[in-house]
Every structure is written in C-alpha cells, then in structure tokens.
Design a protein around this motif. Structure first.
Motif, mmCIF file in Angstrom:
data_model
loop_
_atom_site.group_PDB
_atom_site.id
_atom_site.type_symbol
_atom_site.label_atom_id
_atom_site.label_comp_id
_atom_site.label_asym_id
_atom_site.label_seq_id
_atom_site.Cartn_x
_atom_site.Cartn_y
_atom_site.Cartn_z
ATOM 1 N N THR A 86 -15.087 -100.457 10.526
ATOM 2 C CA THR A 86 -15.010 -101.193 9.271
ATOM 3 C C THR A 86 -15.747 -100.409 8.188
ATOM 4 O O THR A 86 -16.912 -100.028 8.364
ATOM 5 N N TYR A 87 -15.044 -100.145 7.079
ATOM 6 C CA TYR A 87 -15.647 -99.488 5.927
ATOM 7 C C TYR A 87 -15.863 -100.525 4.829
ATOM 8 O O TYR A 87 -15.080 -101.473 4.685
ATOM 9 N N GLU A 88 -16.921 -100.341 4.066
ATOM 10 C CA GLU A 88 -17.250 -101.267 2.990
ATOM 11 C C GLU A 88 -17.445 -100.507 1.683
ATOM 12 O O GLU A 88 -17.943 -99.381 1.688
ATOM 13 N N GLY A 89 -17.024 -101.127 0.582
ATOM 14 C CA GLY A 89 -17.173 -100.455 -0.693
ATOM 15 C C GLY A 89 -16.918 -101.378 -1.853
ATOM 16 O O GLY A 89 -16.870 -102.613 -1.698
ATOM 17 N N TYR A 90 -16.756 -100.765 -3.017
ATOM 18 C CA TYR A 90 -16.575 -101.514 -4.260
ATOM 19 C C TYR A 90 -15.367 -101.009 -5.029
ATOM 20 O O TYR A 90 -15.126 -99.800 -5.099
ATOM 21 N N GLY A 91 -14.624 -101.957 -5.598
ATOM 22 C CA GLY A 91 -13.530 -101.622 -6.476
ATOM 23 C C GLY A 91 -13.959 -101.762 -7.923
ATOM 24 O O GLY A 91 -15.148 -101.897 -8.221
ATOM 25 N N PRO A 92 -13.004 -101.741 -8.860
ATOM 26 C CA PRO A 92 -13.308 -101.926 -10.276
ATOM 27 C C PRO A 92 -14.100 -103.210 -10.523
ATOM 28 O O PRO A 92 -13.894 -104.217 -9.852
ATOM 29 N N ALA A 93 -15.035 -103.155 -11.476
ATOM 30 C CA ALA A 93 -15.842 -104.316 -11.874
ATOM 31 C C ALA A 93 -16.695 -104.858 -10.730
ATOM 32 O O ALA A 93 -17.078 -106.030 -10.725
ATOM 33 N N GLY A 94 -16.976 -104.023 -9.744
ATOM 34 C CA GLY A 94 -17.850 -104.430 -8.652
ATOM 35 C C GLY A 94 -17.214 -105.306 -7.601
ATOM 36 O O GLY A 94 -17.925 -105.965 -6.830
ATOM 37 N N VAL A 95 -15.884 -105.345 -7.532
ATOM 38 C CA VAL A 95 -15.194 -106.136 -6.503
ATOM 39 C C VAL A 95 -15.583 -105.626 -5.116
ATOM 40 O O VAL A 95 -15.580 -104.414 -4.853
ATOM 41 N N ALA A 96 -15.932 -106.538 -4.222
ATOM 42 C CA ALA A 96 -16.292 -106.181 -2.852
ATOM 43 C C ALA A 96 -15.032 -105.939 -2.032
ATOM 44 O O ALA A 96 -14.078 -106.718 -2.095
ATOM 45 N N VAL A 97 -15.027 -104.849 -1.249
ATOM 46 C CA VAL A 97 -13.854 -104.471 -0.456
ATOM 47 C C VAL A 97 -14.273 -104.168 0.975
ATOM 48 O O VAL A 97 -15.202 -103.380 1.212
ATOM 49 N N LEU A 98 -13.582 -104.807 1.925
ATOM 50 C CA LEU A 98 -13.750 -104.527 3.354
ATOM 51 C C LEU A 98 -12.471 -103.898 3.875
ATOM 52 O O LEU A 98 -11.379 -104.411 3.616
ATOM 53 N N VAL A 99 -12.593 -102.796 4.614
ATOM 54 C CA VAL A 99 -11.422 -102.095 5.148
ATOM 55 C C VAL A 99 -11.557 -101.982 6.652
ATOM 56 O O VAL A 99 -12.498 -101.349 7.155
ATOM 57 N N GLU A 100 -10.637 -102.609 7.392
ATOM 58 C CA GLU A 100 -10.638 -102.517 8.857
ATOM 59 C C GLU A 100 -9.662 -101.431 9.287
ATOM 60 O O GLU A 100 -8.491 -101.446 8.911
ATOM 61 N N MET A 223 -5.907 -101.478 -3.613
ATOM 62 C CA MET A 223 -5.472 -102.262 -2.461
ATOM 63 C C MET A 223 -4.247 -101.640 -1.810
ATOM 64 O O MET A 223 -4.182 -101.472 -0.584
ATOM 65 N N GLU A 224 -3.265 -101.292 -2.638
ATOM 66 C CA GLU A 224 -2.019 -100.757 -2.095
ATOM 67 C C GLU A 224 -2.237 -99.397 -1.442
ATOM 68 O O GLU A 224 -1.679 -99.113 -0.377
ATOM 69 N N ALA A 225 -3.059 -98.551 -2.075
ATOM 70 C CA ALA A 225 -3.324 -97.218 -1.512
ATOM 71 C C ALA A 225 -4.025 -97.328 -0.160
ATOM 72 O O ALA A 225 -3.704 -96.591 0.783
ATOM 73 N N LEU A 226 -4.975 -98.252 -0.046
ATOM 74 C CA LEU A 226 -5.664 -98.438 1.233
ATOM 75 C C LEU A 226 -4.699 -98.949 2.298
ATOM 76 O O LEU A 226 -4.683 -98.447 3.430
ATOM 77 N N GLU A 227 -3.894 -99.940 1.959
ATOM 78 C CA GLU A 227 -2.993 -100.535 2.946
ATOM 79 C C GLU A 227 -1.873 -99.584 3.350
ATOM 80 O O GLU A 227 -1.300 -99.722 4.427
ATOM 81 N N ASP A 228 -1.552 -98.621 2.488
ATOM 82 C CA ASP A 228 -0.515 -97.644 2.823
ATOM 83 C C ASP A 228 -1.007 -96.579 3.796
ATOM 84 O O ASP A 228 -0.209 -95.854 4.384
ATOM 85 N N ASN A 229 -2.333 -96.470 3.961
ATOM 86 C CA ASN A 229 -2.878 -95.493 4.895
ATOM 87 C C ASN A 229 -2.565 -95.906 6.330
ATOM 88 O O ASN A 229 -2.751 -97.065 6.709
ATOM 89 N N ASP A 230 -2.099 -94.980 7.139
ATOM 90 C CA ASP A 230 -1.656 -95.298 8.501
ATOM 91 C C ASP A 230 -2.769 -95.848 9.388
ATOM 92 O O ASP A 230 -2.503 -96.621 10.316
ATOM 93 N N ASP A 231 -4.019 -95.451 9.134
ATOM 94 C CA ASP A 231 -5.124 -95.898 9.975
ATOM 95 C C ASP A 231 -5.637 -97.284 9.590
ATOM 96 O O ASP A 231 -6.365 -97.910 10.359
ATOM 97 N N VAL A 232 -5.302 -97.745 8.402
ATOM 98 C CA VAL A 232 -5.833 -99.013 7.902
ATOM 99 C C VAL A 232 -5.030 -100.183 8.448
ATOM 100 O O VAL A 232 -3.806 -100.222 8.333
ATOM 101 N N GLN A 233 -5.719 -101.146 9.028
ATOM 102 C CA GLN A 233 -5.080 -102.354 9.543
ATOM 103 C C GLN A 233 -5.134 -103.495 8.527
ATOM 104 O O GLN A 233 -4.144 -104.172 8.295
#
Length: 249
Positions: A86-100, A223-233
């Motif tokens: 699980t990766y964690e980070g921030y998007g525009p305006a400080g939006v919290a993002v979790l990536v599994e 969001m779309e770029a992350l979800e398009d990555n083959d490793d991202v669930q």
C-alpha cells in the motif's frame, strides 16, 4: 463520500471497456491469487476470495481462468508470485490518496507509482501519512434505474439488515456497512430482488476535500493514471467534486 462514490461509478463504466481489452482480467486474477494465498482456497471460509471470485464472474471472466489462478495460488502449478503493498500520498489541494498494489516486482511498482504522483501534480508520502483518514467498510451500490424498489424501501431494508449509512444520488443508492455486517446486508437486499453495480469491502474516507476547476481535473487525471497502471488494484481518495464536473469527465 459523494465525490469518491461518483468516481467509483465512472470507474465501473471504464471497467466495462477494459473487459473488452482483457485488462481487468489480469487485475482480477491477481486479487484471486493473493486472497487464496492469504486465506486459503475455500471461498466459503475466505471472504476476500469469495468477493474476488464474485467480481471476476460479474466481469464475465471465464471459469477456466479462475480455476487456473487458484491452482497457481495453492502451489499446484507454477506461476508468478505477487506481494501486496500500500502506497500513500497526496493529490492536488492536499487530497489524501491510498494506492493498493499487487506486484511481482516491488522496485518497478515503487518507481511507477512515484512517477505517476509526480507527473500528475501529487506527492508520494511516507507509510501511515494518510491511512488514518480512512476506514475499511463494506459498500453496496445500487443503480436507481435497475431496481423496482423506491428509495425509502431500499433504505429501510438496508438499515433493518444492519447497514450503517445510506446515501442517495441522482443515479444510485450507496449503502455503507461494517465489514462484519457486509454479507448479511448484501444477502438481505438480494433476497428482496436488489442487485448491485458494485459490492466491495473498501476504504471509505472519514472526511472529504472539496475540489473544483483545475484542481478537480488534475485529481481525476491522477486517479485515472494510477488505476491504469497494471500493478494497481485499488485507489482510494477523499475528494469531493461536483457531480456536473464528474459527469463531463
């Protein structure tokens, strides 16, 4: 969770397009693989595996693919081995993002995720920086146009069965449950003829960040770029964007 929920509906539409390319089958296979490796190959006693198989079948994934993946997970045949990160980070305006992520190459996945965050105006953070903003919940989404029951009927049935929350939007009902009560609520509604466009154990944000204009566009591209990555669930974020801007995306 209005904006996040609306994005998930858009994602399900995109997933139907991915099915034609076979891309989503790869992600579903990985989810089945890891679920079986962690909790065993019996879906009756492994909730995660049961949900993964249900999602695969709803996407019309062939049974042969499901069986082949289970055999690999249980060591009956040779195949790649995946780890869950699980990766964690921030998007525009400080939006919290979790990536599994489910990957067979940790170094490649880390480099790819970092690059996507940087390119799309976000920042990859340290472990634990945003996870505390989310709770693991069951979420059931009902297409308003595909149920004969009215809003009050669906809401009362869901709450009577143990749902924690019910939200209504222009095109869907979103029902939130505890993880423990998820299948009880799901089964109760199915027994009343309700079907779901999505039924998942997911990460629900405890609060949301309103976005508009360029920040909204940049967030959706991230969001779309992350979800398009083959490793991202899965990708979870705590943004809220006006329906009209999401509809036009």
């Amino acid at each position: 969770m209005a904006g996040h929920s609306k994005w998930k509906n858009i994602q399900h539409r995109k997933n139907r397009q991915d099915v034609a390319r076979g891309k989503i089958f790869t992600k579903l296979s990985r989810e089945i693989y890891v679920a079986a490796r962690q909790g065993g190959g019996d879906p009756d006693t492994n909730q995660r595996l049961r949900l993964a198989i249900q999602k695969a079948k709803s996407a019309n994934m062939p049974n042969d693919n499901i069986e082949r993946t289970l055999k690999k997970a249980l060591g009956e045949t040779e195949g790649d081995h995946y780890e869950e990160i699980t990766y964690e980070g921030y998007g525009p305006a400080g939006v919290a993002v979790l990536v599994e992520v489910l990957t067979d190459n940790r170094n490649r996945a880390a480099a790819d995720i970092r690059h996507i965050f940087s390119k799309q105006g976000g920042n990859l953070g340290e472990a634990g920086c945003v996870a505390w903003m989310f709770e693991r919940k069951g979420v059931l989404t009902v297409d308003r146009e595909k149920t004969d029951l009215d809003e009050d009927s669906v809401m009362m049935s869901a709450l009577d069965a143990g749902a924690e929350d019910f939200e209504s939007s222009s095109d869907s009902f979103d029902i939130t449950t505890s993880v423990e009560d998820f299948e009880t609520v799901k089964e109760a509604l199915e027994n009343e003829g309700v079907s779901f466009t999505a039924a998942d154990i997911t990460m629900v944000p405890q609060n949301t960040v309103p976005l508009a204009g360029e920040d909204a566009k940049r967030m959706l591209k991230l969001m779309e770029a992350l979800e398009d990555n083959d490793d991202v669930q899965n990708v979870y974020a705590n943004f809220d964007i006006d329906d009209s801007q999401l509809e036009n995306y």
